[in-house]
Design an enzyme around this catalytic site. Structure first.
Site, PDB file in Angstrom:
ATOM      1  N   THR A  50      23.866  38.861  94.114  1.00  0.00           N
ATOM      2  CA  THR A  50      23.015  39.892  94.692  1.00  0.00           C
ATOM      3  C   THR A  50      23.841  41.167  94.915  1.00  0.00           C
ATOM      4  OG1 THR A  50      23.401  38.911  96.864  1.00  0.00           O
ATOM      5  CG2 THR A  50      21.391  38.291  95.737  1.00  0.00           C
ATOM      6  N   THR A  52      24.688  43.767  97.198  1.00  0.00           N
ATOM      7  CA  THR A  52      25.697  44.026  98.224  1.00  0.00           C
ATOM      8  C   THR A  52      26.775  42.955  98.233  1.00  0.00           C
ATOM      9  OG1 THR A  52      24.074  45.186  99.587  1.00  0.00           O
ATOM     10  CG2 THR A  52      26.065  44.421 100.696  1.00  0.00           C
ATOM     11  N   CYS A  53      26.358  41.719  98.006  1.00  0.00           N
ATOM     12  CA  CYS A  53      27.318  40.608  98.005  1.00  0.00           C
ATOM     13  C   CYS A  53      28.343  40.770  96.888  1.00  0.00           C
ATOM     14  CB  CYS A  53      26.585  39.281  97.837  1.00  0.00           C
ATOM     15  SG  CYS A  53      25.294  38.996  99.065  1.00  0.00           S
ATOM     16  N   SER A  54      27.892  41.214  95.721  1.00  0.00           N
ATOM     17  CA  SER A  54      28.775  41.327  94.561  1.00  0.00           C
ATOM     18  C   SER A  54      29.565  42.624  94.523  1.00  0.00           C
ATOM     19  CB  SER A  54      27.950  41.217  93.268  1.00  0.00           C
ATOM     20  OG  SER A  54      27.420  39.919  93.121  1.00  0.00           O
ATOM     21  N   LEU A  58      31.921  40.266  98.969  1.00  0.00           N
ATOM     22  CA  LEU A  58      32.921  39.360  98.385  1.00  0.00           C
ATOM     23  C   LEU A  58      34.162  40.088  97.876  1.00  0.00           C
ATOM     24  CD1 LEU A  58      33.800  36.524  97.419  1.00  0.00           C
ATOM     25  CD2 LEU A  58      32.486  36.940  95.338  1.00  0.00           C
TER      26      LEU A  58
END
Length: 259
Positions: A50, A52-54, A58
């Site tokens: 997703t 923001t996560c990528s 992270l």
């Protein structure tokens, strides 16, 4: 309604068994294995791949993981409500080797934290709310929970906030970028130096349509690799080796960090 940080701090983490595939082999990993007798930073997020996560959550934890370990953290763990196959592929695609990736496939841990939320309007089913926490010997010492509002807030669970909590005086390393070429022995030499120093770097490879003209436009040079630290060009393999060489008369362990 999300739980408050105050209601979770000082409490033990949920006791669950995660179905994981470290090294592409099935293995049960318990909460005790992850947390007992250790100081662990956890960051949890809605899902692999997703935006923001990528793009931020992270990658920055992966970048700051060595600094967190220098400041007393034993492990940095990412928990996401995805199956282990997705989690493993996401870790590979992100080159997040500094992170222990834990698939909370059934959402048991997230539910036990009180942070499993309904994302059916997005077609996600139930997912973890975004948060981070510092866990000491299985007890939540500090937790940063994103505010309960629409969208995907990302305001307090970032790696820099966690590092400042652990040590306000800690100085993150400068970002390192390498322009490399597949099969290039000098690129391999430079990568070996960075790896030996425990330095996380972004590798921009010729495979990503970075040709010699682009390399020259960015660095002023036409030879591979070209390494940049904090926006400053260091150069090729020999320059990287010289940059991290010990000062005259200093032991090898005193070589300067990326700064």
């Amino acid at each position: 309604m999300l739980p408050s940080a105050a209601s979770l701090e000082g409490k033990p983490v949920p006791q669950v068994t995660f179905k994981a595939r470290p090294g592409d082999e099935w293995r049960d990993i318990t909460s005790d294995e992850l947390f007992k007798g250790k100081t662990v930073v956890v960051f949890a997020l809605p899902g692999a791949y997703t935006p923001t996560c990528s793009s931020a959550h992270l990658p920055r934890y992966n970048e700051l993981a060595p600094v967190l370990r220098e400041n007393g953290v034993d492990d940095v763990v990412c928990i996401t409500v995805n199956d282990p196959f997705v989690v493993n592929e996401w870790q590979r695609s992100q080159e997040a080797d500094n992170i222990t990736m834990i698939p909370d496939g059934n959402g048991d841990f997230s539910e036990g934290m009180g942070l499993l939320v309904d994302k059916r309007e997005l077609g996600f089913g139930k997912r973890s709310w975004r948060y981070s926490m510092l866990v000491k010997d299985g007890i939540v010492d500090k937790i940063f929970i994103e505010p309960d509002k629409e969208g995907d807030p990302f305001e307090v669970s970032d790696a820099d906030t966690m590092l400042r909590h652990i040590n306000p005086d800690a100085r993150p390393r400068e970002p390192v970028v390498m322009f490399s070429k597949p099969g290039c022995p000098y690129c391999a030499r430079a990568k070996a130096v960075l790896k030996a120093k425990g330095i996380t770097y972004t590798d921009i490879s010729q495979d990503q349509k970075i040709n010699t003209s682009v390399l020259r436009a960015v660095s002023g040079e036409m030879t591979w690799p070209q390494v940049f630290i904090g926006g400053k060009r260091i150069g090729g393999a020999e320059a990287v080796e010289a940059h991290f060489a010990p000062a005259p008369g200093a032991p090898a362990s005193d070589a300067s960090a990326a700064s």
